[in-house]
Design a protein around this motif. Structure first.
Motif, mmCIF file in Angstrom:
data_model
loop_
_atom_site.group_PDB
_atom_site.id
_atom_site.type_symbol
_atom_site.label_atom_id
_atom_site.label_comp_id
_atom_site.label_asym_id
_atom_site.label_seq_id
_atom_site.Cartn_x
_atom_site.Cartn_y
_atom_site.Cartn_z
ATOM 1 N N LYS A 1 0.835 -1.209 0.000
ATOM 2 C CA LYS A 1 0.000 0.000 0.000
ATOM 3 C C LYS A 1 0.864 1.250 0.000
ATOM 4 C CE LYS A 1 -3.738 0.545 0.150
ATOM 5 N NZ LYS A 1 -4.651 0.783 -0.993
ATOM 6 N N PHE A 2 1.949 1.216 0.761
ATOM 7 C CA PHE A 2 2.868 2.359 0.816
ATOM 8 C C PHE A 2 3.445 2.648 -0.570
ATOM 9 C CE2 PHE A 2 7.224 4.004 1.462
ATOM 10 C CZ PHE A 2 6.927 5.178 2.117
ATOM 11 N N LEU A 3 3.701 1.607 -1.363
ATOM 12 C CA LEU A 3 4.259 1.771 -2.705
ATOM 13 C C LEU A 3 3.199 2.089 -3.755
ATOM 14 C CD1 LEU A 3 6.902 -1.122 -2.825
ATOM 15 C CD2 LEU A 3 7.315 1.330 -2.517
ATOM 16 N N GLY A 4 1.934 2.124 -3.354
ATOM 17 C CA GLY A 4 0.881 2.512 -4.285
ATOM 18 C C GLY A 4 0.184 1.365 -4.988
ATOM 19 N N TYR A 5 0.356 0.144 -4.503
ATOM 20 C CA TYR A 5 -0.304 -1.009 -5.119
ATOM 21 C C TYR A 5 -1.703 -1.218 -4.553
ATOM 22 C CZ TYR A 5 4.039 -2.536 -7.323
ATOM 23 O OH TYR A 5 5.166 -2.609 -8.102
ATOM 24 N N HIS A 6 -2.563 -1.797 -5.377
ATOM 25 C CA HIS A 6 -3.846 -2.318 -4.919
ATOM 26 C C HIS A 6 -3.569 -3.749 -4.466
ATOM 27 C CE1 HIS A 6 -8.297 -2.749 -4.967
ATOM 28 N NE2 HIS A 6 -7.995 -4.026 -5.195
ATOM 29 N N VAL A 7 -3.681 -3.988 -3.161
ATOM 30 C CA VAL A 7 -3.192 -5.230 -2.572
ATOM 31 C C VAL A 7 -4.330 -6.215 -2.324
ATOM 32 C CG1 VAL A 7 -1.952 -6.273 -0.640
ATOM 33 C CG2 VAL A 7 -1.270 -4.012 -1.485
ATOM 34 N N THR A 8 -4.148 -7.436 -2.815
ATOM 35 C CA THR A 8 -5.072 -8.537 -2.552
ATOM 36 C C THR A 8 -4.324 -9.637 -1.805
ATOM 37 O OG1 THR A 8 -6.359 -8.097 -4.556
ATOM 38 C CG2 THR A 8 -6.575 -10.295 -3.577
ATOM 39 N N VAL A 9 -4.894 -10.107 -0.713
ATOM 40 C CA VAL A 9 -4.357 -11.248 0.014
ATOM 41 C C VAL A 9 -5.285 -12.429 -0.230
ATOM 42 C CG1 VAL A 9 -3.802 -12.224 2.276
ATOM 43 C CG2 VAL A 9 -3.264 -9.825 1.780
ATOM 44 N N CYS A 10 -4.716 -13.537 -0.689
ATOM 45 C CA CYS A 10 -5.502 -14.723 -1.019
ATOM 46 C C CYS A 10 -4.985 -15.938 -0.251
ATOM 47 C CB CYS A 10 -5.448 -14.995 -2.531
ATOM 48 S SG CYS A 10 -6.283 -16.514 -3.049
ATOM 49 N N ASP A 11 -5.915 -16.681 0.347
ATOM 50 C CA ASP A 11 -5.561 -17.909 1.054
ATOM 51 C C ASP A 11 -6.793 -18.810 1.066
ATOM 52 O OD1 ASP A 11 -5.015 -19.812 3.371
ATOM 53 O OD2 ASP A 11 -3.157 -18.645 3.362
ATOM 54 N N ALA A 12 -6.563 -20.105 0.963
ATOM 55 C CA ALA A 12 -7.677 -21.055 0.938
ATOM 56 C C ALA A 12 -8.263 -21.312 2.320
ATOM 57 C CB ALA A 12 -7.212 -22.377 0.319
ATOM 58 N N ARG A 13 -7.622 -20.795 3.372
ATOM 59 C CA ARG A 13 -8.057 -21.084 4.741
ATOM 60 C C ARG A 13 -8.774 -19.873 5.332
ATOM 61 N NH1 ARG A 13 -2.043 -22.257 6.543
ATOM 62 N NH2 ARG A 13 -1.937 -20.264 5.419
ATOM 63 N N PRO A 14 -10.112 -19.919 5.412
ATOM 64 C CA PRO A 14 -10.880 -18.756 5.889
ATOM 65 C C PRO A 14 -10.508 -18.305 7.293
ATOM 66 C CG PRO A 14 -12.326 -20.386 4.874
ATOM 67 C CD PRO A 14 -10.984 -21.027 5.017
ATOM 68 N N VAL A 15 -10.058 -19.224 8.136
ATOM 69 C CA VAL A 15 -9.739 -18.845 9.501
ATOM 70 C C VAL A 15 -8.542 -17.907 9.569
ATOM 71 C CG1 VAL A 15 -8.220 -20.819 9.935
ATOM 72 C CG2 VAL A 15 -9.441 -19.755 11.849
ATOM 73 N N PHE A 16 -7.669 -17.947 8.562
ATOM 74 C CA PHE A 16 -6.481 -17.088 8.550
ATOM 75 C C PHE A 16 -6.654 -15.823 7.705
ATOM 76 C CE2 PHE A 16 -4.598 -21.337 9.420
ATOM 77 C CZ PHE A 16 -4.099 -21.046 10.675
ATOM 78 N N ALA A 17 -7.362 -15.937 6.599
ATOM 79 C CA ALA A 17 -7.538 -14.784 5.703
ATOM 80 C C ALA A 17 -8.735 -13.961 6.165
ATOM 81 C CB ALA A 17 -7.720 -15.266 4.270
ATOM 82 N N THR A 18 -8.501 -13.069 7.120
ATOM 83 C CA THR A 18 -9.577 -12.258 7.693
ATOM 84 C C THR A 18 -9.203 -10.783 7.653
ATOM 85 O OG1 THR A 18 -8.679 -12.359 9.945
ATOM 86 C CG2 THR A 18 -10.172 -14.145 9.251
ATOM 87 N N ARG A 19 -10.218 -9.939 7.706
ATOM 88 C CA ARG A 19 -9.985 -8.491 7.721
ATOM 89 C C ARG A 19 -9.236 -8.081 8.980
ATOM 90 N NH1 ARG A 19 -8.818 -4.927 4.487
ATOM 91 N NH2 ARG A 19 -10.457 -5.720 3.103
ATOM 92 N N ALA A 20 -9.495 -8.727 10.084
ATOM 93 C CA ALA A 20 -8.815 -8.369 11.332
ATOM 94 C C ALA A 20 -7.312 -8.587 11.224
ATOM 95 C CB ALA A 20 -9.392 -9.183 12.486
ATOM 96 N N ARG A 21 -6.890 -9.609 10.485
ATOM 97 C CA ARG A 21 -5.463 -9.906 10.356
ATOM 98 C C ARG A 21 -4.795 -9.086 9.257
ATOM 99 N NH1 ARG A 21 -3.592 -15.234 9.337
ATOM 100 N NH2 ARG A 21 -1.771 -14.682 10.602
ATOM 101 N N PHE A 22 -5.592 -8.601 8.310
ATOM 102 C CA PHE A 22 -5.023 -7.863 7.169
ATOM 103 C C PHE A 22 -5.781 -6.553 6.932
ATOM 104 C CE2 PHE A 22 -4.086 -12.342 6.535
ATOM 105 C CZ PHE A 22 -2.723 -12.296 6.322
ATOM 106 N N PRO A 23 -5.708 -5.635 7.884
ATOM 107 C CA PRO A 23 -6.457 -4.377 7.758
ATOM 108 C C PRO A 23 -5.980 -3.491 6.618
ATOM 109 C CG PRO A 23 -4.926 -4.266 9.602
ATOM 110 C CD PRO A 23 -4.917 -5.686 9.131
#
Length: 398
Positions: A239-261
Motif C-alpha cells: 500500500k505504501f508503494l501505491g499497489y492495490h493489494v489482494t491477500v488470497c488464502d484457501a483457509r478462511p480462519v487465517f484470511a480475515t480483515r482483522a489480520r489484514f487491515p
C-alpha cells in the motif's frame, strides 16, 4: 500535473487563479520526472514540487510572473560551477519547466482606453483542470500538452479517455487534435508518461511540436498468496508503494480483515484457482508466501507463464531447489523458471516480518526500475534507472 489535480480542482471550485509549473523534460540525474508539478495561487500558497527543493524558489517566482503576465513560460534549470550554489540542480541534472497560468475568475475590466488589456488566459483551463481531476479519480485518462512549439500554442492541452473521447483542444488544427488523441490513447493503454514529437509537416502549423503525455491509470496490483504474518507486513508495504493489494488464502480462519487491515481485498480461495479467474496486466506483482508445495506449485506453474512484472516465492534454498524440481516435472522450461525470484527479496539480513517485507518491496522496486540492489556508496551505477519516460517521434498527421 496529475499528482496535484485534486487540489487544483479545489482551487478552481474556490475561484482561485493560479499558475502550474510542470517538469516537461529531464536530462541526467534529477529528483523528479516529467509530469511532476508545483502550483502557486495569487495569495502565494504553493503545493507540489518539481525538484525536491533545488530550484523551487526560482520556479515559485516564475509562477508569480506567469500570473501577472498571463503568458506561459518555458525555462531550463541546470548545473554549472557558477550556479551550483545559486539557482541550479546540485544533483547534476537538467530539467525543463513549463509554467502555465490558469484563470478561474473573470478578468477585471480596464479602467480606460489607455489602460493595458487584461492578460489573455485560455478560458477553458479551469474547466480542463476540473475534468482532469474528475477523470483521474474514476478512470484511466491522459493529459497531452504542447511543451515545445509556437508561443501561442504553448501549454495548450487536451484530456483523453480510454474510449477515445476528449476534452479541450491543442488550438492548432483539427487534424492535430486527432493525431494527438490517437497517440495519447496508445500511450494510455500502456500506462506510460512520455513525450511525443510531431514533425513540421504533421503539426499543421509549419514547425515541429512536442507533446508531454501524462497517463493516469488504476494502481498496479499486488497479489499476496498466503495469509501469514509476513503477508500482513507486505500488504502494508505494498500500500505504501501505491499497489492495490489482494491477500488470497484457501483457509478462511487465517484470511480475515482483522489480520489484514491494510489489504484492499481479502480472498478465500485456492491460490491457483483465484489466479485463473483474474485478468492481470504487465504491472502486476505476485508474491507467493504460501510455503506449501500443494499451494505454491500449481500457483507458480500458472504465474510463471503470465506476462506480469514480478513473481517471487518465499522459502529456504532447499525449498527453492525442491520447488524447481516439481515445476520442471509440471513442464515449465528453464526460461520460464528463470523469471522466478526465489528465495524472495533482497539480501538485507531481514529477520522480522517487517524487515522481510522491506526486502521484498526493495526487490520489486529494483526489478521495476532496473536497479541492481547494491549499495550506492562507492558504486558507479546511475542513481535513477527509470526508463519509462522516453520520446516518441511521428512525422505526419493522418
Amino acid at each position: 500535473m496529475l499528482d496535484i489535480a485534486d487540489e487544483l480542482n479545489r482551487w478552481v471550485e474556490q475561484g482561485r487563479d493560479f499558475a502550474v509549473a510542470t517538469v516537461v523534460g529531464v536530462g541526467g540525474s534529477a529528483p523528479r520526472q516529467p509530469g511532476a508539478a508545483l502550483a502557486v495561487d495569487r495569495d502565494g500558497t504553493a503545493i507540489g514540487s518539481v525538484s525536491g527543493g533545488c530550484v523551487e524558489g526560482a520556479v515559485y517566482e516564475l509562477c508569480q510572473q506567469a500570473l501577472e503576465t498571463g503568458e506561459p513560460v518555458l525555462e531550463q534549470f541546470g548545473y554549472s560551477d557558477e550556479d551550483a550554489f545559486a539557482v541550479g540542480l546540485t544533483c547534476g541534472g537538467v530539467i525543463d519547466i513549463l509554467v502555465t497560468p490558469v484563470r478561474t475568475s473573470a478578468p477585471e475590466p480596464s479602467q480606460g482606453p489607455d489602460d493595458p488589456p487584461a492578460p489573455v488566459v485560455d478560458s477553458t483551463s479551469g474547466t480542463l483542470v476540473a475534468a482532469v481531476a474528475a477523470a483521474v479519480t474514476t478512470e484511466a485518462a491522459a493529459l497531452a500538452r504542447i511543451v515545445s512549439g509556437p508561443a501561442e500554442l504553448l501549454g495548450r492541452a487536451l484530456l483523453v479517455r480510454a474510449d477515445g473521447s476528449h476534452t479541450g483542444s491543442l488550438g492548432g488544427h483539427p487534424a492535430l487534435d486527432r493525431t494527438a488523441v490517437e497517440e495519447t490513447r496508445a500511450l494510455l493503454d500502456a500506462g506510460r508518461t512520455t513525450t511525443v514529437e510531431i514533425g513540421a509537416d504533421g503539426s499543421q502549423c509549419g514547425v515541429p511540436l512536442t507533446l508531454l503525455v501524462e497517463s493516469s491509470v488504476p494502481p498496479p496490483r499486488m497479489l499476496v498468496f498466503g495469509a501469514i504474518d509476513f503477508a500482513a507486513a507486505l500488504a502494508r508495504a505494498g500500500k505504501f508503494l501505491g499497489y492495490h493489494v489482494t491477500v488470497c488464502d484457501a483457509r478462511p480462519v487465517f484470511a480475515t480483515r482483522a489480520r489484514f487491515p491494510d489489504a484492499d481485498e481479502i480472498v478465500n480461495d485456492w491460490p491457483h484457482r483465484y489466479l485463473d479467474s483474474q485478468e492481470l496486466d504487465a504491472r502486476t506483482v505476485l508474491c507467493v508466501l504460501t510455503h506449501d508445495a500443494k499451494f505454491d506449485v500449481p500457483l507458480l506453474e500458472r504465474a510463471l507463464r503470465l506476462r506480469v512484472a514480478y513473481v517471487g516465492a518465499m522459502g529456504s534454498r532447499r525449498t527453492h531447489l525442491d520447488r524447481l524440481d516439481r515445476l520442471r516435472e509440471a513442464g515449465l522450461t528453464d526460461l520460464e523458471l528463470g523469471r522466478l525470484r526465489s528465495p524472495i527479496g533482497l539480501d538485507l539480513g531481514a529477520r522480522t516480518p517487517e524487515e522481510t517485507a522491506l526486502s521484498i518491496a526493495a526487490e520489486i522496486v529494483a526489478t521495476r526500475r532496473g536497479g541492481t540492489g547494491v549499495p550506492l556508496t562507492g558504486a558507479h551505477t546511475p542513481i535513477h534507472h527509470d526508463t519509462s519516460v522516453t520520446a516518441r517521434r511521428i512525422g505526419s498527421v493522418a
